[in-house]
Design a protein around this motif. Structure first.
Motif, PDB file in Angstrom:
ATOM      1  N   PRO A   9      64.503  -0.421  50.597  1.00  0.00           N
ATOM      2  CA  PRO A   9      65.669  -1.003  51.278  1.00  0.00           C
ATOM      3  C   PRO A   9      66.086  -0.222  52.509  1.00  0.00           C
ATOM      4  O   PRO A   9      65.650   0.895  52.758  1.00  0.00           O
ATOM      5  CB  PRO A   9      66.749  -0.927  50.187  1.00  0.00           C
ATOM      6  CG  PRO A   9      66.365   0.278  49.389  1.00  0.00           C
ATOM      7  CD  PRO A   9      64.867   0.281  49.361  1.00  0.00           C
ATOM      8  N   GLY A  10      66.978  -0.848  53.269  1.00  0.00           N
ATOM      9  CA  GLY A  10      67.560  -0.238  54.457  1.00  0.00           C
ATOM     10  C   GLY A  10      67.364  -1.132  55.660  1.00  0.00           C
ATOM     11  O   GLY A  10      68.318  -1.465  56.350  1.00  0.00           O
ATOM     12  N   ASP A  17      67.482  -2.289  61.859  1.00  0.00           N
ATOM     13  CA  ASP A  17      67.824  -1.901  60.490  1.00  0.00           C
ATOM     14  C   ASP A  17      69.281  -2.217  60.182  1.00  0.00           C
ATOM     15  O   ASP A  17      70.175  -1.906  60.975  1.00  0.00           O
ATOM     16  CB  ASP A  17      67.584  -0.404  60.283  1.00  0.00           C
ATOM     17  CG  ASP A  17      66.121  -0.017  60.312  1.00  0.00           C
ATOM     18  OD1 ASP A  17      65.267  -0.900  60.074  1.00  0.00           O
ATOM     19  OD2 ASP A  17      65.831   1.172  60.554  1.00  0.00           O
ATOM     20  N   SER A  44      60.386  -1.253  45.924  1.00  0.00           N
ATOM     21  CA  SER A  44      61.640  -1.380  46.652  1.00  0.00           C
ATOM     22  C   SER A  44      61.655  -0.421  47.838  1.00  0.00           C
ATOM     23  O   SER A  44      61.294   0.751  47.709  1.00  0.00           O
ATOM     24  CB  SER A  44      62.812  -1.076  45.717  1.00  0.00           C
ATOM     25  OG  SER A  44      64.041  -1.158  46.412  1.00  0.00           O
ATOM     26  N   THR A 103      59.183  -1.128  57.320  1.00  0.00           N
ATOM     27  CA  THR A 103      59.665   0.226  57.057  1.00  0.00           C
ATOM     28  C   THR A 103      59.683   1.036  58.344  1.00  0.00           C
ATOM     29  O   THR A 103      60.592   1.829  58.588  1.00  0.00           O
ATOM     30  CB  THR A 103      58.779   0.915  56.007  1.00  0.00           C
ATOM     31  OG1 THR A 103      58.695   0.086  54.841  1.00  0.00           O
ATOM     32  CG2 THR A 103      59.343   2.266  55.620  1.00  0.00           C
ATOM     33  N   ASP A 120      71.004  -1.054  57.389  1.00  0.00           N
ATOM     34  CA  ASP A 120      71.632   0.147  56.847  1.00  0.00           C
ATOM     35  C   ASP A 120      70.832   1.332  57.369  1.00  0.00           C
ATOM     36  O   ASP A 120      69.764   1.662  56.839  1.00  0.00           O
ATOM     37  CB  ASP A 120      71.624   0.102  55.318  1.00  0.00           C
ATOM     38  CG  ASP A 120      72.289   1.307  54.665  1.00  0.00           C
ATOM     39  OD1 ASP A 120      72.322   2.385  55.291  1.00  0.00           O
ATOM     40  OD2 ASP A 120      72.753   1.191  53.519  1.00  0.00           O
ATOM     41  N   ARG A 145      60.587   8.678  52.675  1.00  0.00           N
ATOM     42  CA  ARG A 145      60.010   8.630  51.331  1.00  0.00           C
ATOM     43  C   ARG A 145      58.670   7.913  51.326  1.00  0.00           C
ATOM     44  O   ARG A 145      57.681   8.407  50.754  1.00  0.00           O
ATOM     45  CB  ARG A 145      60.989   7.933  50.374  1.00  0.00           C
ATOM     46  CG  ARG A 145      60.400   7.621  48.999  1.00  0.00           C
ATOM     47  CD  ARG A 145      61.439   7.026  48.072  1.00  0.00           C
ATOM     48  NE  ARG A 145      62.048   5.809  48.573  1.00  0.00           N
ATOM     49  CZ  ARG A 145      61.501   4.603  48.460  1.00  0.00           C
ATOM     50  NH1 ARG A 145      60.314   4.446  47.890  1.00  0.00           N
ATOM     51  NH2 ARG A 145      62.144   3.534  48.916  1.00  0.00           N
ATOM     52  N   GLU A 193      71.151   4.669  57.495  1.00  0.00           N
ATOM     53  CA  GLU A 193      70.907   5.854  56.685  1.00  0.00           C
ATOM     54  C   GLU A 193      69.888   5.565  55.581  1.00  0.00           C
ATOM     55  O   GLU A 193      68.954   6.338  55.365  1.00  0.00           O
ATOM     56  CB  GLU A 193      72.218   6.361  56.069  1.00  0.00           C
ATOM     57  CG  GLU A 193      72.050   7.604  55.219  1.00  0.00           C
ATOM     58  CD  GLU A 193      71.478   8.784  55.988  1.00  0.00           C
ATOM     59  OE1 GLU A 193      70.729   9.588  55.374  1.00  0.00           O
ATOM     60  OE2 GLU A 193      71.768   8.914  57.193  1.00  0.00           O
ATOM     61  N   THR A 194      70.053   4.443  54.902  1.00  0.00           N
ATOM     62  CA  THR A 194      69.103   4.092  53.841  1.00  0.00           C
ATOM     63  C   THR A 194      67.722   3.830  54.414  1.00  0.00           C
ATOM     64  O   THR A 194      66.703   4.232  53.836  1.00  0.00           O
ATOM     65  CB  THR A 194      69.601   2.864  53.066  1.00  0.00           C
ATOM     66  OG1 THR A 194      70.877   3.158  52.489  1.00  0.00           O
ATOM     67  CG2 THR A 194      68.639   2.480  51.949  1.00  0.00           C
ATOM     68  N   SER A 211      66.371   5.171  57.043  1.00  0.00           N
ATOM     69  CA  SER A 211      65.767   6.456  57.380  1.00  0.00           C
ATOM     70  C   SER A 211      65.238   7.153  56.130  1.00  0.00           C
ATOM     71  O   SER A 211      64.116   7.683  56.117  1.00  0.00           O
ATOM     72  CB  SER A 211      66.789   7.344  58.087  1.00  0.00           C
ATOM     73  OG  SER A 211      66.275   8.632  58.310  1.00  0.00           O
ATOM     74  N   GLN A 212      66.030   7.167  55.070  1.00  0.00           N
ATOM     75  CA  GLN A 212      65.588   7.782  53.817  1.00  0.00           C
ATOM     76  C   GLN A 212      64.341   7.083  53.280  1.00  0.00           C
ATOM     77  O   GLN A 212      63.406   7.736  52.802  1.00  0.00           O
ATOM     78  CB  GLN A 212      66.715   7.727  52.790  1.00  0.00           C
ATOM     79  CG  GLN A 212      67.909   8.601  53.129  1.00  0.00           C
ATOM     80  CD  GLN A 212      69.093   8.359  52.208  1.00  0.00           C
ATOM     81  OE1 GLN A 212      69.044   7.534  51.281  1.00  0.00           O
ATOM     82  NE2 GLN A 212      70.180   9.070  52.443  1.00  0.00           N
ATOM     83  N   THR A 213      64.327   5.761  53.381  1.00  0.00           N
ATOM     84  CA  THR A 213      63.168   4.996  52.918  1.00  0.00           C
ATOM     85  C   THR A 213      61.937   5.320  53.752  1.00  0.00           C
ATOM     86  O   THR A 213      60.837   5.506  53.217  1.00  0.00           O
ATOM     87  CB  THR A 213      63.468   3.492  52.967  1.00  0.00           C
ATOM     88  OG1 THR A 213      64.473   3.182  51.990  1.00  0.00           O
ATOM     89  CG2 THR A 213      62.229   2.670  52.676  1.00  0.00           C
TER      90      THR A 213
END
Length: 292
Positions: free
Chosen positions: A189-190, A231, A187, A213, A233, A243, A235-236, A238-240
């Motif tokens: 997402p974002g 994108d 997974s 990504t 979302d 990671r 914020e999500t 960016s976090q993805t």
């Protein structure tokens, strides 16, 4: 490099990236760095010897021969993209020695138009003998009333035209599910609600197919916090990004990114400021195969 496609080995897998086409566009601001000034984005381009007001975005579906399967990851624009110079997947597959009927599995990392419109040709499935795989959350969102009646209704209609007619032959994945032994869905997402990436392992060697990504090899990687217009979302997403590329950099895993400079294959180096530098693959995999 063979124009339009490139093949390499990873363990027992044979992998071919195909250039469906390339978009020349104004930007990269505000598509990239909408939350930054145009000058800040231009400065990043200058630092990387890139034009300040134009950028090129490629589209790279990927074929994986593994065991008895020929697996296609994403399908490009199809015939509807030809007027703009896209939709070259099938002809370039032929140049690489593959017929559409040879594809046994089509994996859709997510359901944006540049990944799904090659599914159909003249109203019929392009890959007639294949079964189809995508994320359960991704399919569920794009076929929901929220998607159909919201600001992305046009994209939802494209999903209804190109993907929904194939759902009887479709397998829906959750995080950690296998496409086939050796290819695992993760997974991510974002970019979209159910965007997925895929980890390939063969004979002890690994590769990540990171899909969208990162959408630009400089702006998205060196500045993973910057807003990207593609994108859903921010914020999500960016976090993805952080990671996924933290792991790729730490474990020195090669990756294929759908929008990376063709042949779309390289590595990510972690920078001191928390971003990443894209390092194109040169001969690392050839040496790894020699040493295996």
């Amino acid at each position: 490099m063979t124009p339009g496609w490139q093949r390499f080995a990873l363990g027992d897998a044979r992998i071919t990236t195909v250039l469906d086409g390339a978009r020349h566009a104004d930007g990269p601001h505000p598509t990239f760095g909408a939350d930054r000034s145009q000058e800040e984005v231009a400065a990043l381009m200058r630092q990387n010897l890139l034009p300040e007001t134009r950028f090129v975005n490629g589209f790279a579906p990927t074929l994986v021969e593994l065991g008895d399967d020929l697996i296609l990851f994403d399908t490009g624009f199809g015939e509807s993209g030809k007027a703009n110079g896209y939709g070259k997947l099938v002809e370039r597959m032929a140049a690489a020695g593959y017929a559409p009927d040879a594809v046994t599995i089509v994996v859709l990392t997510h359901l944006h138009p540049d990944h799904i419109m090659g599914l159909m040709t003249a109203g019929q499935p392009t890959f007639a003998k294949a079964r189809y795989v995508t994320g359960a959350r991704e399919f569920g969102w794009w076929t929901s009333d929220e998607a159909k009646n919201g600001e992305r209704a046009g994209m939802a209609e494209t999903v209804a035209t190109f993907v929904v007619p194939l759902q009887d032959k479709m397998t829906f994945l959750e995080d950690g599910d296998a496409v086939v032994p050796g290819i695992t869905a993760r997974s991510a997402p974002g970019h979209t609600p159910g965007h997925m990436i895929f980890e390939l392992e063969s004979s002890g060697q690994r590769l990540m197919l990171t899909a969208d990504t990162a959408n630009h090899f400089v702006a998205s990687l060196q500045k993973p916090d910057w807003k990207v217009g593609f994108d859903m979302d921010h914020e999500t997403a960016s976090q993805t990004r952080k990671r996924v590329f933290d792991r790729i950099a730490a474990e020195r895993i090669p990756f294929i990114g759908y929008h990376m400079p063709f042949p779309a294959l390289g590595y990510a180096e972690k920078l001191d400021d928390g971003g990443f530098r894209f390092v194109p693959e040169s001969y690392q995999l050839a040496i790894a195969n020699e040493d295996a």
